[in-house]
Design a protein around this motif. Structure first.
Motif, PDB file in Angstrom:
ATOM      1  N   ALA A  38       1.022  -1.306   0.065  1.00  0.00           N
ATOM      2  CA  ALA A  38      -0.111   0.165   0.103  1.00  0.00           C
ATOM      3  C   ALA A  38       0.904   1.256  -0.165  1.00  0.00           C
ATOM      4  O   ALA A  38       1.375   1.947   1.090  1.00  0.00           O
ATOM      5  CB  ALA A  38      -1.008  -0.024   1.022  1.00  0.00           C
ATOM      6  N   ARG A  92       0.052   4.770   1.491  1.00  0.00           N
ATOM      7  CA  ARG A  92      -0.131   4.480   2.894  1.00  0.00           C
ATOM      8  C   ARG A  92       1.350   4.486   3.678  1.00  0.00           C
ATOM      9  O   ARG A  92       1.591   5.061   4.869  1.00  0.00           O
ATOM     10  CB  ARG A  92      -0.980   3.367   3.656  1.00  0.00           C
ATOM     11  N   HIS A 138       1.187  -6.263   5.745  1.00  0.00           N
ATOM     12  CA  HIS A 138      -0.008  -6.408   4.957  1.00  0.00           C
ATOM     13  C   HIS A 138      -0.611  -7.934   5.388  1.00  0.00           C
ATOM     14  O   HIS A 138       0.205  -8.840   5.364  1.00  0.00           O
ATOM     15  CB  HIS A 138       0.516  -6.258   3.500  1.00  0.00           C
ATOM     16  N   GLU A 155      -1.043  -0.125  15.625  1.00  0.00           N
ATOM     17  CA  GLU A 155      -2.222   0.521  15.160  1.00  0.00           C
ATOM     18  C   GLU A 155      -2.598  -0.190  14.165  1.00  0.00           C
ATOM     19  O   GLU A 155      -2.196  -0.552  13.115  1.00  0.00           O
ATOM     20  CB  GLU A 155      -1.803   1.856  14.619  1.00  0.00           C
ATOM     21  N   LEU A 197      -5.011  -0.220  10.890  1.00  0.00           N
ATOM     22  CA  LEU A 197      -5.484   0.713   9.890  1.00  0.00           C
ATOM     23  C   LEU A 197      -6.529   0.048   8.860  1.00  0.00           C
ATOM     24  O   LEU A 197      -6.728  -1.078   9.220  1.00  0.00           O
ATOM     25  CB  LEU A 197      -4.046   1.201   8.998  1.00  0.00           C
ATOM     26  N   GLU A 198      -6.610   0.779   7.932  1.00  0.00           N
ATOM     27  CA  GLU A 198      -7.711   0.117   6.919  1.00  0.00           C
ATOM     28  C   GLU A 198      -7.294  -1.105   6.102  1.00  0.00           C
ATOM     29  O   GLU A 198      -6.063  -1.357   6.081  1.00  0.00           O
ATOM     30  CB  GLU A 198      -7.823   1.218   5.907  1.00  0.00           C
ATOM     31  N   GLN A 199      -8.189  -1.743   5.644  1.00  0.00           N
ATOM     32  CA  GLN A 199      -8.014  -2.989   4.899  1.00  0.00           C
ATOM     33  C   GLN A 199      -6.937  -3.899   5.505  1.00  0.00           C
ATOM     34  O   GLN A 199      -6.089  -4.544   4.721  1.00  0.00           O
ATOM     35  CB  GLN A 199      -7.654  -2.383   3.560  1.00  0.00           C
TER      36      GLN A 199
END
Ligand code: NAP
Length: 204
Positions: free
Chosen positions: A24, A27, A163, A190, A192-194
């Motif tokens: 990503a 990001r 990931h 943390e 995070l998204e996805q």
């Protein structure tokens, strides 16, 4: 001798690979901005993997305060110095080489000489701190360079953007071949998204 704070920020899969998947990217670099590094330190293989894209990349001025790019290039393999200096990410480029590094063919790039046969990473970091005023160095590496820094006790912080996938066998691991004993101290975790997870550790 005071050397800069050295942090490695790396995108990995659940099986610890740094290659063989599509990270990503947006990001990743958004998080990389956390450290506002003075110097980005990359290995030659990381740059060589980008050279085809670099040749085609648009040229744009770097923003004020952009870091210096220092590339560990003991064998004088990197070619795209002009592009690296012109793509707008870095204020300038610096080739780190050893005394035994072969001459660079028809290339004018500032060089820092540290080490006899191969770049002496400790000495190079010290010079980056003293001569170039680097307080923070962010390592951009697929693992080989991170492994060498870990082995020589030159890494202060490790940041992993995990990931949620597997790369499978045969990929480069985030730490290269050499590691260190001792537990890493978790500084932040943390979600995070996805399914991405950002982990920050202090290196023992
Ligand atoms: N997932 C991510 O976040 C991420 C980030 C960056 C790159 N990558 C990918 O990772 C791959 C490249 O990673 P890599 O691990 O093969 O290469 P690398 O990270 O570029 O590290 C290799 C470099 O480190 C130097 N080095 C290694 N050990 C050393 C030591 N003890 N002393 C001095 N120098 C030393 C090597 O020197 P020599 O030239 O002397 O061999 C070489 O220049 C590419 O495919 C790239 O796309 C992934």
């Amino acid at each position: 001798m005071i050397r800069p704070h050295v942090v490695a920020h790396v995108a990995i899969t659940l099986d610890g690979a740094t290659t063989g998947f599509a990270p990503a990217v947006v990001r990743f670099y958004e998080l990389a901005a956390t450290w506002a590094e003075d110097v980005t330190l990359a290995g030659a293989d990381t740059i060589l993997a980008q050279e085809p894209a670099l040749r085609e990349a648009p040229r744009r001025p770097a923003p004020a305060g952009a870091p210096l790019l220092a590339v560990v290039d003991s064998r004088a393999r990197v070619r795209e110095w002009e592009a690296l200096g012109a793509v707008g990410h870095w204020s300038g480029v610096l080739a780190l080489r050893a005394a035994a590094t072969p001459p660079r063919p028809q290339q004018a790039v500032p060089e820092l000489v540290a080490g006899a046969e191969r770049v002496d990473l400790a000495a190079a970091l010290a010079v980056l701190g003293q001569r170039h005023g680097a307080r923070v160095v962010r390592v951009d590496s697929g693992g080989g360079l991170i492994g060498a820094l870990l082995r020589d006790n030159l890494l202060d912080e490790l940041s992993l953007l995990v990931h949620p996938r597997l790369a499978g066998p045969g990929q480069q691991a985030w730490h290269g071949a050499q590691g260190r004993a001792g537990a890493f101290e978790l500084v932040a975790a943390e979600a995070l998204e996805q399914g991405l997870v950002w982990l920050r550790y202090r290196v023992p």
